[in-house]
Write an enzyme that holds these catalytic residues in place. Structure first.
Site, PDB file in Angstrom:
ATOM      1  N   LYS A  18       1.340  14.594 -11.211  1.00  0.00           N
ATOM      2  CA  LYS A  18       2.224  14.014 -12.228  1.00  0.00           C
ATOM      3  C   LYS A  18       3.372  14.976 -12.575  1.00  0.00           C
ATOM      4  CE  LYS A  18       0.284   9.976 -12.653  1.00  0.00           C
ATOM      5  NZ  LYS A  18       0.970   8.764 -12.151  1.00  0.00           N
ATOM      6  N   ASN A  28       3.967   2.465 -10.447  1.00  0.00           N
ATOM      7  CA  ASN A  28       2.796   2.486 -11.327  1.00  0.00           C
ATOM      8  C   ASN A  28       1.517   2.918 -10.601  1.00  0.00           C
ATOM      9  OD1 ASN A  28       1.091   1.386 -13.742  1.00  0.00           O
ATOM     10  ND2 ASN A  28       0.312   0.320 -11.932  1.00  0.00           N
ATOM     11  N   ASP A  32       0.880  -1.180   0.000  1.00  0.00           N
ATOM     12  CA  ASP A  32       0.000   0.000   0.000  1.00  0.00           C
ATOM     13  C   ASP A  32       0.910   1.220   0.000  1.00  0.00           C
ATOM     14  OD1 ASP A  32      -1.662   2.132   0.479  1.00  0.00           O
ATOM     15  OD2 ASP A  32      -2.716   1.196   2.161  1.00  0.00           O
ATOM     16  N   TYR A  69      -4.663  15.626 -10.142  1.00  0.00           N
ATOM     17  CA  TYR A  69      -3.910  14.589 -10.854  1.00  0.00           C
ATOM     18  C   TYR A  69      -2.784  15.214 -11.670  1.00  0.00           C
ATOM     19  CZ  TYR A  69      -2.988  10.658 -14.041  1.00  0.00           C
ATOM     20  OH  TYR A  69      -2.390   9.658 -14.787  1.00  0.00           O
ATOM     21  N   VAL A 121      -4.995   5.099 -22.108  1.00  0.00           N
ATOM     22  CA  VAL A 121      -5.071   3.635 -22.111  1.00  0.00           C
ATOM     23  C   VAL A 121      -6.405   3.145 -21.530  1.00  0.00           C
ATOM     24  CG1 VAL A 121      -3.925   1.535 -21.295  1.00  0.00           C
ATOM     25  CG2 VAL A 121      -2.568   3.570 -21.825  1.00  0.00           C
TER      26      VAL A 121
END
Ligand code: NAP
Length: 238
Positions: free
Chosen positions: A165, A88, A61, A161, A194
């Site tokens: 990044k 990831n 985690d 988000y 994706v």
């Protein structure tokens, strides 16, 4: 004798991470599924058995202060080494509106939770893995970033988000700089858009395509790049 490389992939029970494990294992890497829910990880590993791939699973985690170090220690205990780390695991929880979410609706809690998983998670894992890699004189660290984090193309939509990044890209540069002069390479990559739970059904790439550049970076030769940002195996702007 060639060394069997060992890899730990966070968030590998589904999506792109699962596919990275599959592709690494097909290349002969001893790839380990890191999953915050170990049963989900074991269920994912089960799906790879028909291909003849016997994939180990460790609990991981990335939100926990302890779990990343424990997962790295577990891989080291089981296999004696850790050569590859793929950061990831990530979340996209901007709301309302998902990809259309506005900065002016952004809640502090959303920002905090996003940074906890998307930035602090990779920091914790790099801090745990780098000493093991230094001792081996070999390491490949791959950070799953996103075009959404490119400052050169920064725009509105899902701000927490995006900022997380951009921070992952900064982390990539800092870690690569601190590890320069070692054989530990640290690179960031964008998988493209994706078809996963995060990307949604309308995305234009398969998980197989999304995983390709991460697998390439995870298996770079000693004269390969470090401190870069890649999509489709080519450098892209920060
Ligand atoms: P996904 O389908 O939503 O899967 C995310 C994975 O991360 C799941 O395995 C999830 O585990 C795990 N995770 C989340 N929080 C975690 C935590 N605290 N600890 C451990 N694992 C955790 O996402 P994806 O589309 O495969 O994305 C993979 C990576 O590619 C992410 O870094 C993402 O930002 C990046 N990316 C994706 C796209 C895209 O279009 N899909 C585009 C650009 C970049 P649970 O199952 O337990 O929730």
């Amino acid at each position: 004798m060639t060394t069997t490389r060992t890899a730990l992939v966070s968030g590998a029970n589904r999506g792109i991470g699962f596919e990275i494990v599959r592709q690494l294992a097909r290349l002969g890497v001893l790839a380990v599924i890191g999953a915050r829910n170990k049963d989900d990880g074991l269920a994912a590993a089960e799906k790879l058995k028909p291909e003849g791939l016997d994939i180990p699973v460790v609990a991981l985690d990335v939100n926990s202060d302890e779990s990343p170090a424990q997962a790295v220690a577990e891989v080291k205990r089981l296999y004696g080494r850790l050569d590859i780390l793929v950061n990831n695991a990530a979340i996209l929880i901007d709301e309302p509106g998902g990809f259309n979410a506005s900065l002016f609706d952004l809640k502090a809690d959303t920002m905090r939770r996003t940074m906890e998983t998307n930035l602090l998670g990779p920091i914790r894992l790099i801090q745990a893995a780098a000493p093991v890699m230094r001792a081996e004189g070999y390491g490949r660290i791959v950070n799953l970033s996103s075009g959404a984090g490119q400052l050169s193309d920064m725009r509105s939509g899902y701000p927490a988000y995006r900022m997380s990044k951009t921070a992952v890209n900064a982390l990539t540069r800092i870690a690569a700089s601190e590890l320069s002069g070692t054989n530990i390479k640290v690179n960031a990559m964008c998988p493209g858009w994706v078809r996963t739970d995060m990307g949604g059904a309308n995305a234009d790439r398969s998980p197989e395509e999304g995983a390709d550049t991460a697998v390439w970076l995870a298996t770079l030769p000693d004269d390969g790049p470090t401190g870069g940002f890649f999509r489709d195996r080519k450098p892209i702007a920060w």
